[in-house]
Enzyme design. Structure first.
Site, PDB file in Angstrom:
ATOM      1  N   LEU A 353       0.812  -1.217   0.000  1.00 22.25           N
ATOM      2  CA  LEU A 353       0.000   0.000   0.000  1.00 22.25           C
ATOM      3  C   LEU A 353       0.845   1.267   0.000  1.00 22.25           C
ATOM      4  O   LEU A 353       0.401   2.317  -0.453  1.00 22.25           O
ATOM      5  CB  LEU A 353      -0.925   0.022   1.228  1.00 22.25           C
ATOM      6  N   GLY A 354       2.048   1.191   0.551  1.00 18.41           N
ATOM      7  CA  GLY A 354       2.888   2.377   0.615  1.00 18.41           C
ATOM      8  C   GLY A 354       4.165   2.100   1.374  1.00 18.41           C
ATOM      9  O   GLY A 354       4.361   1.029   1.965  1.00 18.41           O
ATOM     10  N   GLN A 355       5.053   3.085   1.343  1.00 16.23           N
ATOM     11  CA  GLN A 355       6.348   2.969   2.002  1.00 16.23           C
ATOM     12  C   GLN A 355       6.541   4.184   2.904  1.00 16.23           C
ATOM     13  O   GLN A 355       6.394   5.319   2.451  1.00 16.23           O
ATOM     14  CB  GLN A 355       7.472   2.925   0.963  1.00 16.23           C
ATOM     15  N   PHE A 358       9.819   4.197   8.268  1.00 13.00           N
ATOM     16  CA  PHE A 358      10.230   3.103   9.142  1.00 13.00           C
ATOM     17  C   PHE A 358       9.731   1.747   8.668  1.00 13.00           C
ATOM     18  O   PHE A 358       9.834   0.778   9.388  1.00 13.00           O
ATOM     19  CB  PHE A 358       9.734   3.356  10.565  1.00 13.00           C
ATOM     20  N   VAL A 361       3.918  -0.833   4.163  1.00 16.57           N
ATOM     21  CA  VAL A 361       2.580  -1.216   4.607  1.00 16.57           C
ATOM     22  C   VAL A 361       1.924  -2.072   3.526  1.00 16.57           C
ATOM     23  O   VAL A 361       1.972  -1.732   2.341  1.00 16.57           O
ATOM     24  CB  VAL A 361       1.718   0.028   4.900  1.00 16.57           C
ATOM     25  N   ASP A 472       4.918  14.548  11.959  1.00 16.10           N
ATOM     26  CA  ASP A 472       5.065  14.262  10.526  1.00 16.10           C
ATOM     27  C   ASP A 472       3.716  14.370   9.824  1.00 16.10           C
ATOM     28  O   ASP A 472       3.282  13.445   9.133  1.00 16.10           O
ATOM     29  CB  ASP A 472       5.674  12.873  10.323  1.00 16.10           C
TER      30      ASP A 472
END
Length: 676
Positions: A353-355, A358, A361, A472
């Site tokens: 789903l994404g990066q 840390f 996902v 963030d």
């Protein structure tokens, strides 16, 4: 049949104002482990329902001064309500704000704090009215420009009746027994030390009526009696045979219901005393013993870890970490690594789903059909402990509709995994910065995202169990559910504040373009850094432009902030409105959002409004907003950082050293992280 009433003494919530930062892992893990027994079925504690909000008709003549005093009064209540479920406060010599908070005595300590948190987010919507009060399922919060703590009844007193009634042959019996029950509770409560009584009476097979009476502890006995008597008359004469009724007065709360509301709250909270059953007492006793064992064990582990850290004994550290891992594995929120690996098809790239900074996902599907998001973390042992505890415990302590839900974790496999609720529409940046997908972001949806994100941040800063700075805030960390409602995610960089701290000094971490200038320069972290990042996000949402690449796409080499500031000064902000929004929103609405964004990115952190004030400005119908001052201009063009603000003058000389050589000044889109 005779009704029964009994007195309940409130619990003393745990004090957390002086938790040492080095004790966080042990204490935080305790909350993590205990949450499995106090949470709802999905691993979260549901937000308490709002019964009624009553805002005064008069408005303060000095909103700015009154707002400051309001915040201070609410902060004092937050600091004291955890000591016993009740607090009163006042702040300011001129335009004084008074506050009163009371948790109902059947609530557990954690649920008391969560209920207060919810009321603290909602109550500011009454401002700039001089008075406001809110009744929730479990607590009451009020503010005023005068001391109202001894008021038992007022003109704003109200009641609420259910739309459902008890009918048939049981109706008359239900009327009589409910009247007796409420009368007995009213007569009993004002004689009790804590002005609290609960009771129940069976009406027929399968039908029981439950009742509860509570006065605020600031009243005297006669005031409590007067308040409850009026409440009794309201719900008995005007609500019966409704199956649920609530009297909500200035000094008390009275309720009857066919649902065991105080028993449910007690069981869910893991510590309330609403039930008198033997089974419930046994459950509480066992839970208390287990909690004590966990506390003793974790304190022991913490001491071992602290001692070995001081002596530099890494081998012992690893041994302690293994013990902590065992404790997590045995908790009710633990997932098996093999199950999560299978759910994600062995972490297939097709399910990615994404990066994040840390870890990556992945989408997963559990055997029961539930869709989940699995965050895969990659760390060595020392890095893992801080990061993993940080994300698991912080997100598990906070519960809000605009924060992503943590379902559990896995620590027994080759890497650490966090399990979250799956949000079908992924993150905001996938829509906002995609020329095709962004058409799905209507004005209404964008405004919902802006307001919802503000409410989530306001909760983190002012109303959660611990005071948290996310650090963030950006479009990729705002997830969207199937209705495009926002949820703040990725708490890997989040930090909590002790109550006596004004700021934290930390290594530079975050995403450049969203980091506040004073944080880049000095490394001093406050909630104002989140507000700055939120302001950037708001301006991105309304313009449809990405702040990080705005310089390269600008003919003049100007940042998005600089472009917006120039248009603001020339009264031509609408020229920067996302073309996809043209004709879909009023100019008045759009300019209001532009102005809120500019207020949040002002160079001086002291001028940025707190998030609760941002929520108020966005929800208010008032057209009057403060005029923003100039934001910092981070124009990274040909290696130069320019601007005339007080912050940007310092950036050029300090940025390269703060980055530690991890990025050049021309690389504006890089995420910068340093070890803690």
């Amino acid at each position: 049949m005779s009704s029964k009433a009994k007195s309940e003494r409130p619990h003393n919530p745990m004090t957390q104002s002086h938790i040492l930062p080095t004790m966080v892992p042990a204490l935080v893990l305790l909350l993590f482990l205990s949450s499995g027994t106090t949470a709802a079925g999905d691993g979260s504690i549901p937000s308490p329902a709002v019964y009624r909000t009553v805002c005064g008709k008069n408005q303060t003549t000095n909103p700015e001064a009154f707002d400051v005093n309001f915040v201070n009064a609410m902060e004092k209540i937050f600091q004291n309500i955890s000591n016993g479920g009740f607090a009163i406060s006042s702040s300011g010599d001129n335009f004084t704000a008074y506050g009163l908070g009371q948790c109902f005595s059947y609530l557990s300590p954690i649920n008391c704090q969560l209920c207060y948190s919810q009321s603290r987010v909602k109550l500011p919507l009454c401002l700039p009215a001089t008075t406001g009060r809110i009744f929730l399922d479990g607590c009451f919060l009020e503010y005023s420009d005068r001391n109202v703590s001894s008021n038992s009844v007022e003109d704003g007193d109200t009641f609420a009746c259910s739309n459902f009634t008890v009918g048939g042959s049981a109706q008359e019996t239900f009327r009589n027994l409910t009247t007796d029950l409420v009368g007995n509770l009213t007569a009993a409560a004002y004689l009790m030390k804590d002005y609290y009584a609960v009771g129940s009476v069976p009406v027929s097979p399968g039908l029981t009526v439950y009742g509860m009476a509570q006065c605020w502890r600031s009243l005297n006995a006669s005031g409590c009696r007067e308040c409850l008597e009026q409440g009794k008359q309201s719900i008995i004469s005007k609500c019966l045979p409704a199956d649920d009724a609530k009297a909500m007065n200035a000094g008390c709360f009275l309720r009857y219901s066919t649902k065991p509301f105080y028993l449910t709250a007690s069981a869910g909270g893991g510590g309330g005393r609403g039930s008198s059953s033997t089974g419930h007492r046994v459950t509480i006793a066992v839970s208390t013993v287990l909690a004590a064992i966990v506390v003793i064990g974790l304190v022991f582990l913490w001491r071992m870890r602290r001692s070995s850290s001081i002596c530099g004994q890494d081998a012992e550290n690893e041994g302690v970490n293994r013990e902590i891992i065992k404790s997590i594995t045995k908790s009710q929120l633990s997932f098996k690594y093999e199950d999560l690996s299978k759910a994600t098809c062995d972490f297939s790239q097709n399910n990615k789903l994404g990066q994040g900074g840390f870890g990556a996902v992945y989408k997963g599907i559990l055997p029961d059909g539930r869709e989940i998001a699995v965050k895969r973390l990659f760390f060595n042992t020392r890095q893992w402990v801080d990061q993993f505890f940080n994300e698991v415990t912080l997100i598990n302590q906070v519960q809000h509709k605009n924060l992503v839900k943590l379902l559990g974790c896995s620590v027994e496999g080759p890497e650490s995994l966090l399990v979250y609720e799956y949000l079908r529409n992924s993150s905001l940046d996938n829509y906002l910065f995609d020329s095709f997908k962004k058409t799905e972001l209507s004005w209404e949806r964008r405004l919902d995202i802006i307001v919802g994100t503000a409410e989530g941040l306001a909760y983190l800063h002012n109303a959660s169990v611990v005071r948290i700075i996310h650090r963030d805030i950006k479009a990729s960390n705002i997830l969207l559910d199937n209705r495009f409602k926002p949820k703040i995610s990725d708490f890997g960089l989040a930090r909590y504040f002790a109550e006596d701290q004004s700021h934290l000094s930390t290594g530079l971490a975050g995403t450049f373009g969203y980091m506040a200038p004073e944080y880049i320069v000095h490394g001093q972290l406050t909630e104002k850094a989140d507000i700055y990042g939120y302001g950037v996000l708001v301006l991105e949402i309304i313009t449809g432009r990405k702040n990080q690449n705005s310089i390269s796409t600008s003919v003049e080499g100007h940042s998005l902030m600089q472009q917006i500031w120039q248009q603001y000064n020339s009264d031509s902000l609408m020229a920067l409105l996302d073309p996809d929004l043209e004709g879909r929103c009023s100019e008045e609405e759009a300019l209001k959002v532009f102005k809120v964004g500019l207020l949040c990115v002002q160079a001086s952190p002291t001028l940025r409004p707190p998030m609760w004030k941002v929520v108020e400005m966005l929800n208010s119908r008032s057209k009057q907003l403060p005029n923003p001052t100039q934001p910092p201009f981070l124009s990274l063009h040909k290696g130069a950082i320019s601007g005339s603000s007080e912050s940007s003058d310092l950036l050029s000389s300090s940025l390269s050293s703060r980055l530690g050589g991890q990025a050049s000044v021309n690389e504006i889109s890089v995420s910068i992280f340093q070890g803690r």
